[in-house]
Scaffold this active site. Structure first.
Site, PDB file in Angstrom:
ATOM      1  N   ASN A  66     -60.737  29.267  -2.842  1.00  0.00           N
ATOM      2  CA  ASN A  66     -60.092  30.314  -3.637  1.00  0.00           C
ATOM      3  C   ASN A  66     -58.918  30.950  -2.915  1.00  0.00           C
ATOM      4  O   ASN A  66     -57.960  31.416  -3.548  1.00  0.00           O
ATOM      5  CB  ASN A  66     -61.110  31.383  -4.043  1.00  0.00           C
ATOM      6  CG  ASN A  66     -61.751  32.072  -2.855  1.00  0.00           C
ATOM      7  OD1 ASN A  66     -62.297  31.413  -1.957  1.00  0.00           O
ATOM      8  ND2 ASN A  66     -61.714  33.402  -2.824  1.00  0.00           N
ATOM      9  N   HIS A  67     -58.941  30.961  -1.584  1.00  0.00           N
ATOM     10  CA  HIS A  67     -57.826  31.582  -0.860  1.00  0.00           C
ATOM     11  C   HIS A  67     -56.580  30.703  -0.862  1.00  0.00           C
ATOM     12  O   HIS A  67     -55.463  31.231  -0.806  1.00  0.00           O
ATOM     13  CB  HIS A  67     -58.267  31.945   0.561  1.00  0.00           C
ATOM     14  CG  HIS A  67     -59.144  33.157   0.591  1.00  0.00           C
ATOM     15  ND1 HIS A  67     -58.663  34.432   0.807  1.00  0.00           N
ATOM     16  CD2 HIS A  67     -60.471  33.296   0.386  1.00  0.00           C
ATOM     17  CE1 HIS A  67     -59.654  35.296   0.751  1.00  0.00           C
ATOM     18  NE2 HIS A  67     -60.772  34.632   0.491  1.00  0.00           N
TER      19      HIS A  67
ATOM     20  N   ASP B 124     -60.678  27.204   2.207  1.00  0.00           N
ATOM     21  CA  ASP B 124     -60.368  28.487   2.835  1.00  0.00           C
ATOM     22  C   ASP B 124     -59.891  28.316   4.267  1.00  0.00           C
ATOM     23  O   ASP B 124     -60.467  28.835   5.223  1.00  0.00           O
ATOM     24  CB  ASP B 124     -61.567  29.440   2.754  1.00  0.00           C
ATOM     25  CG  ASP B 124     -61.644  30.164   1.415  1.00  0.00           C
ATOM     26  OD1 ASP B 124     -60.870  29.811   0.499  1.00  0.00           O
ATOM     27  OD2 ASP B 124     -62.475  31.074   1.276  1.00  0.00           O
TER      28      ASP B 124
ATOM     29  N   HIS C 173     -65.772  24.236  -3.061  1.00  0.00           N
ATOM     30  CA  HIS C 173     -65.742  25.504  -2.329  1.00  0.00           C
ATOM     31  C   HIS C 173     -66.697  26.522  -2.926  1.00  0.00           C
ATOM     32  O   HIS C 173     -67.515  27.118  -2.215  1.00  0.00           O
ATOM     33  CB  HIS C 173     -64.326  26.077  -2.316  1.00  0.00           C
ATOM     34  CG  HIS C 173     -64.230  27.341  -1.529  1.00  0.00           C
ATOM     35  ND1 HIS C 173     -64.334  27.366  -0.161  1.00  0.00           N
ATOM     36  CD2 HIS C 173     -64.073  28.644  -1.911  1.00  0.00           C
ATOM     37  CE1 HIS C 173     -64.237  28.626   0.272  1.00  0.00           C
ATOM     38  NE2 HIS C 173     -64.081  29.404  -0.775  1.00  0.00           N
TER      39      HIS C 173
ATOM     40  N   ASP D 293     -65.826  27.528   5.837  1.00  0.00           N
ATOM     41  CA  ASP D 293     -64.572  28.273   5.764  1.00  0.00           C
ATOM     42  C   ASP D 293     -64.014  28.549   7.161  1.00  0.00           C
ATOM     43  O   ASP D 293     -64.746  28.946   8.073  1.00  0.00           O
ATOM     44  CB  ASP D 293     -64.804  29.597   5.042  1.00  0.00           C
ATOM     45  CG  ASP D 293     -65.414  29.406   3.649  1.00  0.00           C
ATOM     46  OD1 ASP D 293     -66.135  28.428   3.444  1.00  0.00           O
ATOM     47  OD2 ASP D 293     -65.181  30.264   2.794  1.00  0.00           O
TER      48      ASP D 293
ATOM     49  N   HIS E 212     -60.615  30.265   7.672  1.00  0.00           N
ATOM     50  CA  HIS E 212     -59.897  31.543   7.582  1.00  0.00           C
ATOM     51  C   HIS E 212     -59.045  31.864   8.808  1.00  0.00           C
ATOM     52  O   HIS E 212     -59.190  32.906   9.445  1.00  0.00           O
ATOM     53  CB  HIS E 212     -60.890  32.675   7.320  1.00  0.00           C
ATOM     54  CG  HIS E 212     -61.318  32.772   5.884  1.00  0.00           C
ATOM     55  ND1 HIS E 212     -60.423  32.906   4.848  1.00  0.00           N
ATOM     56  CD2 HIS E 212     -62.554  32.747   5.315  1.00  0.00           C
ATOM     57  CE1 HIS E 212     -61.081  32.964   3.700  1.00  0.00           C
ATOM     58  NE2 HIS E 212     -62.374  32.856   3.947  1.00  0.00           N
TER      59      HIS E 212
END
Length: 401
Positions: A139-140, A104, A236, A68, A70
């Site tokens: 999921n993001h 993500d 993910h 991830d 982010h």
């Protein structure tokens, strides 16, 4: 700048705006706009037609998986350098390596737009070198496409407003010469901003990321939800037996149709809820004893040719590790400053069999270490194995069963 362009045309120079000039002008404006978004080198946008995703690919001689991101561009660069994928000018240097980023890219950090353009450029550079970079949605990404922004930072939201304003400038510049592709809605967007800055930022983010939105179509709709390369399956969250029964190709197809705005349906059920393919934590709980190894084995048995799964989503404070007798590798190390601020690590799989984790030399002094030209490597078995000597070429370490 717009005033100068308008003045130029008012002075009778419109005769120069022939078909060839319009094409060159539009290409120049697009390059100018994308360079601003990328904060550096960029590549032309892909064709507007979104090609179906290939779910199953043959094994690669060298495979690198990255967790991830982010919204942290600095940590993203470090991770790609650890994997030997980019040089110190951020250009692809991985040769024929195949790399997978497991989702993500969005939320929790301030550099989301820049990361999307960075990954897009690397995809093209990798393909030109005989390698590949595959990007997954987490999921993001699905939350943002669905209009749920609760994990977006304030600067990250403002960045989408900046993106919208730059897009509107580009559309206006192209419209001055009657160029095709000049989006009238985008031209007007900067003229009707709500008085509240954050409200304007949220509206810009929604417009860009909603199903069929510009960023959703250019980037997210072209990314996999699930992917199998050789005997390794990437996702993910986790592929549960029910997801395998539903079909990996069907998951990719229906996800792409929703994100691109091609389907009138709402978010597919397999993308929402605790057991969703991008949300599941059955295989990633940090206490390996709590992993549902039986469900994992059942899911792998349902996916022809698969031996292992690589997942992100759940931060592993001990670093990249494995569970269920090496059948799942958990690679989210929480590297983003907005989400754990962990040290970057990546997973390497050689010849579809030998697995190790790569990291920077362990820092002796305080401060952020720089990625070495030759990354350090170690087995994924156990959280705290000694690193390779810095003065020697690291050799692959077979993962113990």
């Amino acid at each position: 700048m717009l005033d100068r362009v308008s003045s130029w045309f008012r002075k009778g120079n419109s005769a120069y705006c022939n078909k060839e000039f319009r094409q060159d002008w539009a290409a120049f404006v697009n390059c100018f706009v994308d360079t601003l978004h990328a904060d550096g080198a960029s590549v032309p946008a892909p064709d507007t037609k979104i090609e179906p995703l290939t779910t199953f690919l043959p094994a690669a001689a060298r495979l690198v998986a990255i967790g991830d991101l982010h919204g942290d561009m600095g940590k993203t660069r470090r991770a790609f350098r650890i994997g030997g994928l980019i040089d110190h000018q951020d250009r692809w240097s991985g040769g024929t390596t195949t790399a997978v980023q497991v989702g993500d890219q969005l939320d929790r950090g301030d550099n989301e737009v820049q990361i999307l353009y960075f990954l897009e450029r690397l995809q093209k550079e990798a393909a030109a070198a005989g390698g590949a970079l595959h990007i997954l949605n987490g999921n993001h990404e699905t939350m943002n496409v669905g209009g749920r922004f609760r994990y977006a930072t304030a600067p990250g939201r403002i960045d989408f407003l900046r993106w919208q304003l730059v897009q509107s400038i580009g559309a206006s510049l192209k419209a001055k010469c009657g160029c095709s592709g000049a989006d009238k809605d985008m031209q007007a967007s900067a003229l009707h901003l709500p008085p509240n800055l954050m409200q304007a930022a949220n509206i810009a983010r929604l417009a860009a990321l909603q199903p069929g939105g510009h960023i959703a179509q250019r980037f997210i709709a072209r990314h996999h939800t699930v992917l199998q390369i050789g005997s390794t399956v990437f996702v993910h969250g986790g592929i549960l037996p029910s997801h395998a029964d539903y079909g990996l190709e069907r998951i990719n197809r229906e996800s792409q149709q929703w994100i691109s705005g091609q389907s009138p349906q709402q978010e597919p059920a397999f993308l929402g809820g605790r057991s969703a393919v991008v949300w599941a934590r059955e295989y990633s709980t940090e206490d390996a004893r709590r992993c549902d190894c039986n469900a994992l084995q059942e899911a792998l048995n349902k996916i022809p040719g698969s031996k292992r799964m690589v997942v992100g989503h759940t931060i592993q404070e001990q670093g990249i590790n494995s569970a269920c007798a090496e059948r799942v590798f958990r690679i989210d190390v929480g590297m983003s400053k907005g989400c754990g601020n962990g040290e970057p690590e990546v997973l390497e799989i050689v010849n579809d069999s030998t697995v190790r984790r790569l990291h920077e030399p362990r820092a002796v002094n305080q401060g952020e270490p720089k990625a070495p030209d030759t990354p350090q490597g170690e087995s994924t078995k156990g959280p705290d194995l000694p690193p390779w000597p810095q003065d020697k070429q690291p050799q692959p370490v077979a993962v113990q069963a």
